[in-house]
Design a protein around this motif. Structure first.
Motif, PDB file in Angstrom:
ATOM      1  N   LEU A  28     107.772  64.101  25.950  1.00  0.00           N
ATOM      2  CA  LEU A  28     107.248  62.910  26.616  1.00  0.00           C
ATOM      3  C   LEU A  28     108.261  61.770  26.622  1.00  0.00           C
ATOM      4  CD1 LEU A  28     103.624  62.856  25.178  1.00  0.00           C
ATOM      5  CD2 LEU A  28     104.329  63.507  27.483  1.00  0.00           C
ATOM      6  N   ASN A  29     109.472  62.051  26.134  1.00  0.00           N
ATOM      7  CA  ASN A  29     110.568  61.075  26.055  1.00  0.00           C
ATOM      8  C   ASN A  29     110.224  59.875  25.173  1.00  0.00           C
ATOM      9  OD1 ASN A  29     112.348  62.549  27.622  1.00  0.00           O
ATOM     10  ND2 ASN A  29     111.503  61.723  29.512  1.00  0.00           N
ATOM     11  N   LEU A  30     109.393  60.093  24.153  1.00  0.00           N
ATOM     12  CA  LEU A  30     109.159  59.043  23.164  1.00  0.00           C
ATOM     13  C   LEU A  30     110.311  59.090  22.166  1.00  0.00           C
ATOM     14  CD1 LEU A  30     105.341  59.461  22.560  1.00  0.00           C
ATOM     15  CD2 LEU A  30     106.486  57.696  23.888  1.00  0.00           C
ATOM     16  N   PRO A  31     110.784  57.942  21.730  1.00  0.00           N
ATOM     17  CA  PRO A  31     112.000  57.909  20.907  1.00  0.00           C
ATOM     18  C   PRO A  31     111.764  58.251  19.434  1.00  0.00           C
ATOM     19  CG  PRO A  31     111.223  55.693  21.271  1.00  0.00           C
ATOM     20  CD  PRO A  31     110.316  56.601  22.061  1.00  0.00           C
ATOM     21  N   VAL A  32     111.095  59.366  19.158  1.00  0.00           N
ATOM     22  CA  VAL A  32     110.869  59.778  17.773  1.00  0.00           C
ATOM     23  C   VAL A  32     112.209  60.164  17.162  1.00  0.00           C
ATOM     24  CG1 VAL A  32     109.716  61.446  16.288  1.00  0.00           C
ATOM     25  CG2 VAL A  32     108.544  60.548  18.293  1.00  0.00           C
ATOM     26  N   GLY A  33     112.598  59.491  16.097  1.00  0.00           N
ATOM     27  CA  GLY A  33     113.880  59.753  15.453  1.00  0.00           C
ATOM     28  C   GLY A  33     115.045  58.995  16.053  1.00  0.00           C
ATOM     29  N   ARG A  34     114.780  58.194  17.081  1.00  0.00           N
ATOM     30  CA  ARG A  34     115.846  57.418  17.726  1.00  0.00           C
ATOM     31  C   ARG A  34     115.478  55.941  17.823  1.00  0.00           C
ATOM     32  NH1 ARG A  34     115.129  61.663  21.832  1.00  0.00           N
ATOM     33  NH2 ARG A  34     114.022  60.005  22.879  1.00  0.00           N
ATOM     34  N   LEU A  35     114.601  55.481  16.961  1.00  0.00           N
ATOM     35  CA  LEU A  35     114.207  54.075  16.963  1.00  0.00           C
ATOM     36  C   LEU A  35     115.309  53.213  16.361  1.00  0.00           C
ATOM     37  CD1 LEU A  35     110.530  54.394  15.711  1.00  0.00           C
ATOM     38  CD2 LEU A  35     111.277  53.865  18.022  1.00  0.00           C
ATOM     39  N   PRO A  36     115.340  51.921  16.706  1.00  0.00           N
ATOM     40  CA  PRO A  36     116.264  51.025  16.010  1.00  0.00           C
ATOM     41  C   PRO A  36     115.898  51.013  14.520  1.00  0.00           C
ATOM     42  CG  PRO A  36     115.336  49.955  17.943  1.00  0.00           C
ATOM     43  CD  PRO A  36     114.603  51.241  17.765  1.00  0.00           C
ATOM     44  N   GLY A  37     116.836  51.244  13.692  1.00  0.00           N
ATOM     45  CA  GLY A  37     116.589  51.325  12.256  1.00  0.00           C
ATOM     46  C   GLY A  37     116.703  52.743  11.734  1.00  0.00           C
ATOM     47  N   ASP A  38     116.774  53.730  12.629  1.00  0.00           N
ATOM     48  CA  ASP A  38     117.035  55.104  12.230  1.00  0.00           C
ATOM     49  C   ASP A  38     118.541  55.288  12.121  1.00  0.00           C
ATOM     50  OD1 ASP A  38     114.360  55.636  12.297  1.00  0.00           O
ATOM     51  OD2 ASP A  38     114.396  56.623  14.243  1.00  0.00           O
ATOM     52  N   LEU A  39     118.978  55.777  10.987  1.00  0.00           N
ATOM     53  CA  LEU A  39     120.410  55.898  10.726  1.00  0.00           C
ATOM     54  C   LEU A  39     120.883  57.319  10.996  1.00  0.00           C
ATOM     55  CD1 LEU A  39     120.436  53.944   7.364  1.00  0.00           C
ATOM     56  CD2 LEU A  39     120.851  53.051   9.646  1.00  0.00           C
ATOM     57  N   ASN A  40     121.963  57.449  11.738  1.00  0.00           N
ATOM     58  CA  ASN A  40     122.561  58.749  12.052  1.00  0.00           C
ATOM     59  C   ASN A  40     124.068  58.671  11.873  1.00  0.00           C
ATOM     60  OD1 ASN A  40     120.181  60.111  12.977  1.00  0.00           O
ATOM     61  ND2 ASN A  40     120.278  58.809  14.789  1.00  0.00           N
ATOM     62  N   TRP A  41     124.607  59.636  11.147  1.00  0.00           N
ATOM     63  CA  TRP A  41     126.055  59.763  11.012  1.00  0.00           C
ATOM     64  C   TRP A  41     126.443  61.154  11.447  1.00  0.00           C
ATOM     65  CZ3 TRP A  41     123.537  57.423   6.728  1.00  0.00           C
ATOM     66  CH2 TRP A  41     123.814  56.081   6.589  1.00  0.00           C
ATOM     67  N   ARG A  42     127.526  61.242  12.226  1.00  0.00           N
ATOM     68  CA  ARG A  42     128.019  62.537  12.687  1.00  0.00           C
ATOM     69  C   ARG A  42     129.507  62.647  12.389  1.00  0.00           C
ATOM     70  NH1 ARG A  42     124.145  64.545  16.786  1.00  0.00           N
ATOM     71  NH2 ARG A  42     122.615  62.883  16.914  1.00  0.00           N
ATOM     72  N   GLY A  43     129.867  63.811  11.949  1.00  0.00           N
ATOM     73  CA  GLY A  43     131.269  64.090  11.686  1.00  0.00           C
ATOM     74  C   GLY A  43     131.634  65.429  12.301  1.00  0.00           C
ATOM     75  N   ARG A  44     132.750  65.945  11.914  1.00  0.00           N
ATOM     76  CA  ARG A  44     133.184  67.245  12.430  1.00  0.00           C
ATOM     77  C   ARG A  44     132.403  68.343  11.712  1.00  0.00           C
ATOM     78  NH1 ARG A  44     139.708  66.601  12.750  1.00  0.00           N
ATOM     79  NH2 ARG A  44     139.671  65.029  14.395  1.00  0.00           N
ATOM     80  N   TRP A  46     129.200  68.330  10.849  1.00  0.00           N
ATOM     81  CA  TRP A  46     128.083  67.896  10.010  1.00  0.00           C
ATOM     82  C   TRP A  46     127.417  66.672  10.623  1.00  0.00           C
ATOM     83  CZ3 TRP A  46     128.245  62.978   8.002  1.00  0.00           C
ATOM     84  CH2 TRP A  46     129.498  62.355   7.994  1.00  0.00           C
ATOM     85  N   SER A  47     126.183  66.484  10.247  1.00  0.00           N
ATOM     86  CA  SER A  47     125.458  65.278  10.659  1.00  0.00           C
ATOM     87  C   SER A  47     124.398  64.963   9.612  1.00  0.00           C
ATOM     88  CB  SER A  47     124.807  65.463  12.030  1.00  0.00           C
ATOM     89  OG  SER A  47     123.809  66.442  11.971  1.00  0.00           O
ATOM     90  N   VAL A  48     124.137  63.681   9.437  1.00  0.00           N
ATOM     91  CA  VAL A  48     123.138  63.208   8.485  1.00  0.00           C
ATOM     92  C   VAL A  48     122.242  62.229   9.220  1.00  0.00           C
ATOM     93  CG1 VAL A  48     122.765  61.969   6.326  1.00  0.00           C
ATOM     94  CG2 VAL A  48     124.742  63.443   6.559  1.00  0.00           C
ATOM     95  N   SER A  49     120.929  62.367   9.016  1.00  0.00           N
ATOM     96  CA  SER A  49     119.980  61.500   9.690  1.00  0.00           C
ATOM     97  C   SER A  49     118.979  60.963   8.682  1.00  0.00           C
ATOM     98  CB  SER A  49     119.252  62.275  10.782  1.00  0.00           C
ATOM     99  OG  SER A  49     118.278  61.476  11.391  1.00  0.00           O
ATOM    100  N   PHE A  50     118.741  59.651   8.719  1.00  0.00           N
ATOM    101  CA  PHE A  50     117.729  58.994   7.905  1.00  0.00           C
ATOM    102  C   PHE A  50     116.797  58.226   8.837  1.00  0.00           C
ATOM    103  CE2 PHE A  50     121.350  59.215   4.945  1.00  0.00           C
ATOM    104  CZ  PHE A  50     120.749  59.918   3.916  1.00  0.00           C
ATOM    105  N   PRO A  51     115.684  58.839   9.265  1.00  0.00           N
ATOM    106  CA  PRO A  51     114.774  58.182  10.215  1.00  0.00           C
ATOM    107  C   PRO A  51     113.858  57.172   9.517  1.00  0.00           C
ATOM    108  CG  PRO A  51     113.990  60.368   9.733  1.00  0.00           C
ATOM    109  CD  PRO A  51     115.307  60.209   9.011  1.00  0.00           C
ATOM    110  N   ILE A  52     114.432  56.069   9.074  1.00  0.00           N
ATOM    111  CA  ILE A  52     113.684  55.072   8.299  1.00  0.00           C
ATOM    112  C   ILE A  52     112.605  54.411   9.149  1.00  0.00           C
ATOM    113  CG2 ILE A  52     113.876  52.920   7.021  1.00  0.00           C
ATOM    114  CD1 ILE A  52     116.746  53.842   6.288  1.00  0.00           C
ATOM    115  N   ALA A  53     112.957  53.912  10.319  1.00  0.00           N
ATOM    116  CA  ALA A  53     111.989  53.217  11.171  1.00  0.00           C
ATOM    117  C   ALA A  53     110.904  54.175  11.658  1.00  0.00           C
ATOM    118  CB  ALA A  53     112.701  52.571  12.352  1.00  0.00           C
TER     119      ALA A  53
END
Length: 74
Positions: A28-44, A46-53
């Motif tokens: 439904l294109n709701l921003p679950v996991g992509r809200l302002p305040g959700d932290l995402n780091w990506r590297g070569r 690997w990736s780390v996600s902290f969906p705080i908001a």
């Protein structure tokens, strides 16, 4: 021991339902996991996600639902 089996089956079914809800919200294109305040780091490689908001929003919604169910039971 049968109680443990029933509990594990219930938790498994609950995870399937929650996964289905998350997939449905993404379609439904709701921003679950992509809200302002959700932290995402990506590297070569690997990736780390902290969906705080997202966690806070889900917590508030579930709290309101459980509060309403509690009020209806009285």
């Amino acid at each position: 021991m049968p109680d443990l089996g029933r509990t594990l089956i219930f938790l498994g079914l609950l995870l399937v339902v929650v996964g289905g809800i998350v997939l449905g919200l993404n379609r439904l294109n709701l921003p679950v996991g992509r809200l302002p305040g959700d932290l995402n780091w990506r590297g070569r490689g690997w990736s780390v996600s902290f969906p705080i908001a997202t966690s806070i929003v889900i917590s508030v919604v579930l709290s309101l639902i459980l509060w309403a169910v509690g009020r209806l039971r009285r």
